[in-house]
Structures are given as C-alpha cells and as structure tokens.
Write an enzyme that holds these catalytic residues in place. Structure first.
Site, short mmCIF file in Angstrom:
data_model
loop_
_atom_site.label_atom_id
_atom_site.label_comp_id
_atom_site.label_asym_id
_atom_site.label_seq_id
_atom_site.Cartn_x
_atom_site.Cartn_y
_atom_site.Cartn_z
N LYS A 23 0.83 -1.22 0.00
CA LYS A 23 0.00 0.00 0.00
C LYS A 23 0.86 1.27 0.00
O LYS A 23 0.58 2.20 -0.73
CB LYS A 23 -0.87 0.06 1.27
CG LYS A 23 -1.94 -0.98 1.39
CD LYS A 23 -2.89 -0.64 2.53
CE LYS A 23 -2.27 -0.57 3.90
NZ LYS A 23 -1.75 -1.80 4.46
N ARG A 44 11.07 -6.49 5.00
CA ARG A 44 10.84 -5.04 4.83
C ARG A 44 11.82 -4.21 5.66
O ARG A 44 12.08 -4.51 6.81
CB ARG A 44 9.41 -4.71 5.24
CG ARG A 44 9.10 -3.22 5.25
CD ARG A 44 7.64 -2.94 5.21
NE ARG A 44 6.97 -3.13 6.49
CZ ARG A 44 5.68 -2.85 6.68
NH1 ARG A 44 4.94 -2.43 5.67
NH2 ARG A 44 5.13 -3.04 7.85
N ARG A 100 11.33 -1.99 10.89
CA ARG A 100 10.39 -1.31 11.77
C ARG A 100 10.27 -2.04 13.10
O ARG A 100 10.23 -3.27 13.13
CB ARG A 100 9.01 -1.26 11.10
CG ARG A 100 8.80 -0.03 10.27
CD ARG A 100 7.54 -0.04 9.49
NE ARG A 100 6.34 -0.45 10.21
CZ ARG A 100 5.11 -0.32 9.72
NH1 ARG A 100 4.93 0.23 8.53
NH2 ARG A 100 4.07 -0.72 10.40
P1 AMP Z 1 0.99 1.19 9.33
O1 AMP Z 1 2.21 2.00 9.03
O2 AMP Z 1 -0.20 1.59 8.51
O3 AMP Z 1 1.27 -0.28 9.30
O4 AMP Z 1 0.57 1.53 10.85
C1 AMP Z 1 1.46 1.25 11.93
C2 AMP Z 1 0.67 1.20 13.22
O5 AMP Z 1 0.05 2.49 13.47
C3 AMP Z 1 -0.49 0.21 13.24
O6 AMP Z 1 -0.07 -1.11 13.55
C4 AMP Z 1 -1.36 0.82 14.33
O7 AMP Z 1 -0.84 0.58 15.62
C5 AMP Z 1 -1.22 2.32 14.06
N1 AMP Z 1 -2.25 2.79 13.10
C6 AMP Z 1 -2.05 3.29 11.84
N2 AMP Z 1 -3.22 3.60 11.26
C7 AMP Z 1 -4.18 3.29 12.16
C8 AMP Z 1 -5.60 3.36 12.14
N3 AMP Z 1 -6.28 3.78 11.05
N4 AMP Z 1 -6.28 2.95 13.24
C9 AMP Z 1 -5.63 2.53 14.35
N5 AMP Z 1 -4.30 2.42 14.42
C10 AMP Z 1 -3.56 2.80 13.34
#
Ligand code: AMP
Length: 225
Positions: free
Chosen positions: A17, A130, A162
């Site tokens: 994404k 990653r 990460r």
């Molecule tokens: P991502 O980079 O999108 O994988 O997001 C990393 C982390 O941020 C996720 O595992 C959640 O802990 C938090 N996070 C990001 N977007 C959301 C969302 N829309 N709702 C809740 N937590 C989020």
C-alpha cells in the site's frame, strides 16, 4: 494538470500500500496521507499523542479512535487535500473509522476505494524482509536495499527494520486485519465503492492496474476538475 482524486487503498500489512500510494500521489498530484507515518512522526517527536500511540503500535494493536480521528480530521481540512484530494493509506481500518471519514468528508465523496489483494504467504515474506527509512518512510527490502548500506537513497536517513515488524506484532496485525479491516472491505463493497486490484507482480504493473482502476471509477465531475 491531471484531475485530482479522493482515493483509499486498503490491504493487508505488506501488501505494498505504502509504495503504491506514493506512486498514485505522484500520478494524480495528490497528498499521500499515511496514518502510520503520521503516528511514527509523533512518536519520534515524543508529542503527547506519540507517547500515547507508541505502546499500541509496538504491540501491533490499533491506536484508539480518540487519538486518531482528530489527527486525520486536521490533516483532511488542509488546503492541499481540499483542492486536490488524497490517497489515504492505513486509514480507515475499521467500519467505525470509515463512518467517521464519511462524516468528515461530507458533502464531498470518495472517488474509489481499492482493495489491494495479495495472498497472506507473500505478505509474510515481504514483512520479514521489509526495511524502512526512519526519516522519510521510503520502503526497501533485504532484496532491494538502498544503494549505500542502509542509508536512504532519497534523504540520507537511516534504513531500519520497523520496531513493529516483529513476528508477534505481525501476527497480531494480521489477526486484527481479519477481524476489523476485512469487514470494512465488505462494507465498502455493499456501498458500491470498492474495486479489487491484484497486488502481485512488479510494482510498475501494479501501479498500471491501480491507475486504470482509479480512472475507470472516478466520479464524472472529478474527471474534468
Ligand atoms: P501502518 O504503518 O499503517 O502499518 O501503521 C502502523 C501502526 O500504526 C499500526 O499497527 C497501528 O498501531 C497504528 N495505526 C495506523 N493507522 C491506524 C488506524 N487507522 N487505526 C488505528 N491504528 C492505526
């Protein structure tokens, strides 16, 4: 200039994404809004929001809506998104967030919600390899590293794994995806806004499919913006 667009890209963690949203944001000249990147920036700056979010993120849990919705609402109210639209990455993740997003946007509407489809085995492989730039968020992998050892090609930042790409957090995030985000895919399908796109293959092939899907489904009025 190409017309703007309001796009959401849904998909499992590791479906690509982030990379594809960056590409779509360049193609349509729209901001790429990643809630994960915004939260990571807040964690790095040690803001109160970042401190609150960190423990959820490290455990692979969803950050509570009270923390998240204000942050997203403020970002969507800025001039660039009002003028051109956005490519939303990582938000919404639940039906409740999607309902809140519809309210935040009204009377504007989304052009298209894309479900970027990649099998779980491939996603697990991608997540394990990653690597990401701590400063600008550019994604790499152990098989496509930066040109100079773990220094970002784009901004010179440090490229790391990460902290939430541990086996336990990945497993938890995939379980949460099935529980919270898969119903969201059906919800957008029922409201006729969903388009499935195959996320397998080379990044260029996937981008071509995505652009075709957006162009086909964009609201007629957006085409002439
Ligand atoms: P991502 O980079 O999108 O994988 O997001 C990393 C982390 O941020 C996720 O595992 C959640 O802990 C938090 N996070 C990001 N977007 C959301 C969302 N829309 N709702 C809740 N937590 C989020």
């Amino acid at each position: 200039m190409v017309p703007g667009a309001r796009i959401i890209v849904l998909g499992k963690q590791g479906a690509g994404k982030g990379t594809q949203c960056v590409r779509l944001s360049h193609h349509y000249v729209i901001p790429h809004i990643s809630t994960g990147d915004m939260l990571r920036a807040a964690v790095k700056l040690e803001t109160p929001l970042g401190q609150e979010a960190k423990r959820y993120m490290d455990a692979g849990e969803l950050v509570p809506d009270e923390v998240l919705l204000g942050m997203v609402g403020d970002r969507l109210a800025q001039d660039d998104t009002m003028d051109r639209g956005f490519c939303l990455d990582g938000f919404p993740r639940t039906v409740k967030q999607a309902e809140s997003l519809d309210l935040l946007l009204a009377p504007l509407e989304l052009d298209v919600v894309i479900d970027l489809q990649v099998p779980t085995e491939l996603v697990l492989e991608r997540l394990a390899s990653r690597r990401v730039c701590v400063d600008c968020g550019t994604n790499y992998s152990t098989s496509t590293p930066p040109r100079v050892a773990w220094i970002c090609d784009i901004c010179g930042g440090e490229v790391i794994q990460r902290p939430d790409d541990t086996e336990a957090a990945i497993t938890r995030r995939l379980a949460l995806y099935e529980k919270e985000t898969a119903p969201l895919v059906s919800w957008y399908e029922r409201t006729n806004r969903l388009v499935g796109v195959d996320g397998q293959g080379s990044p260029d092939d996937v981008t071509d499919r995505l652009v075709r899907a957006v162009d086909e489904h964009r609201r007629p009025e957006a085409r002439g913006q």
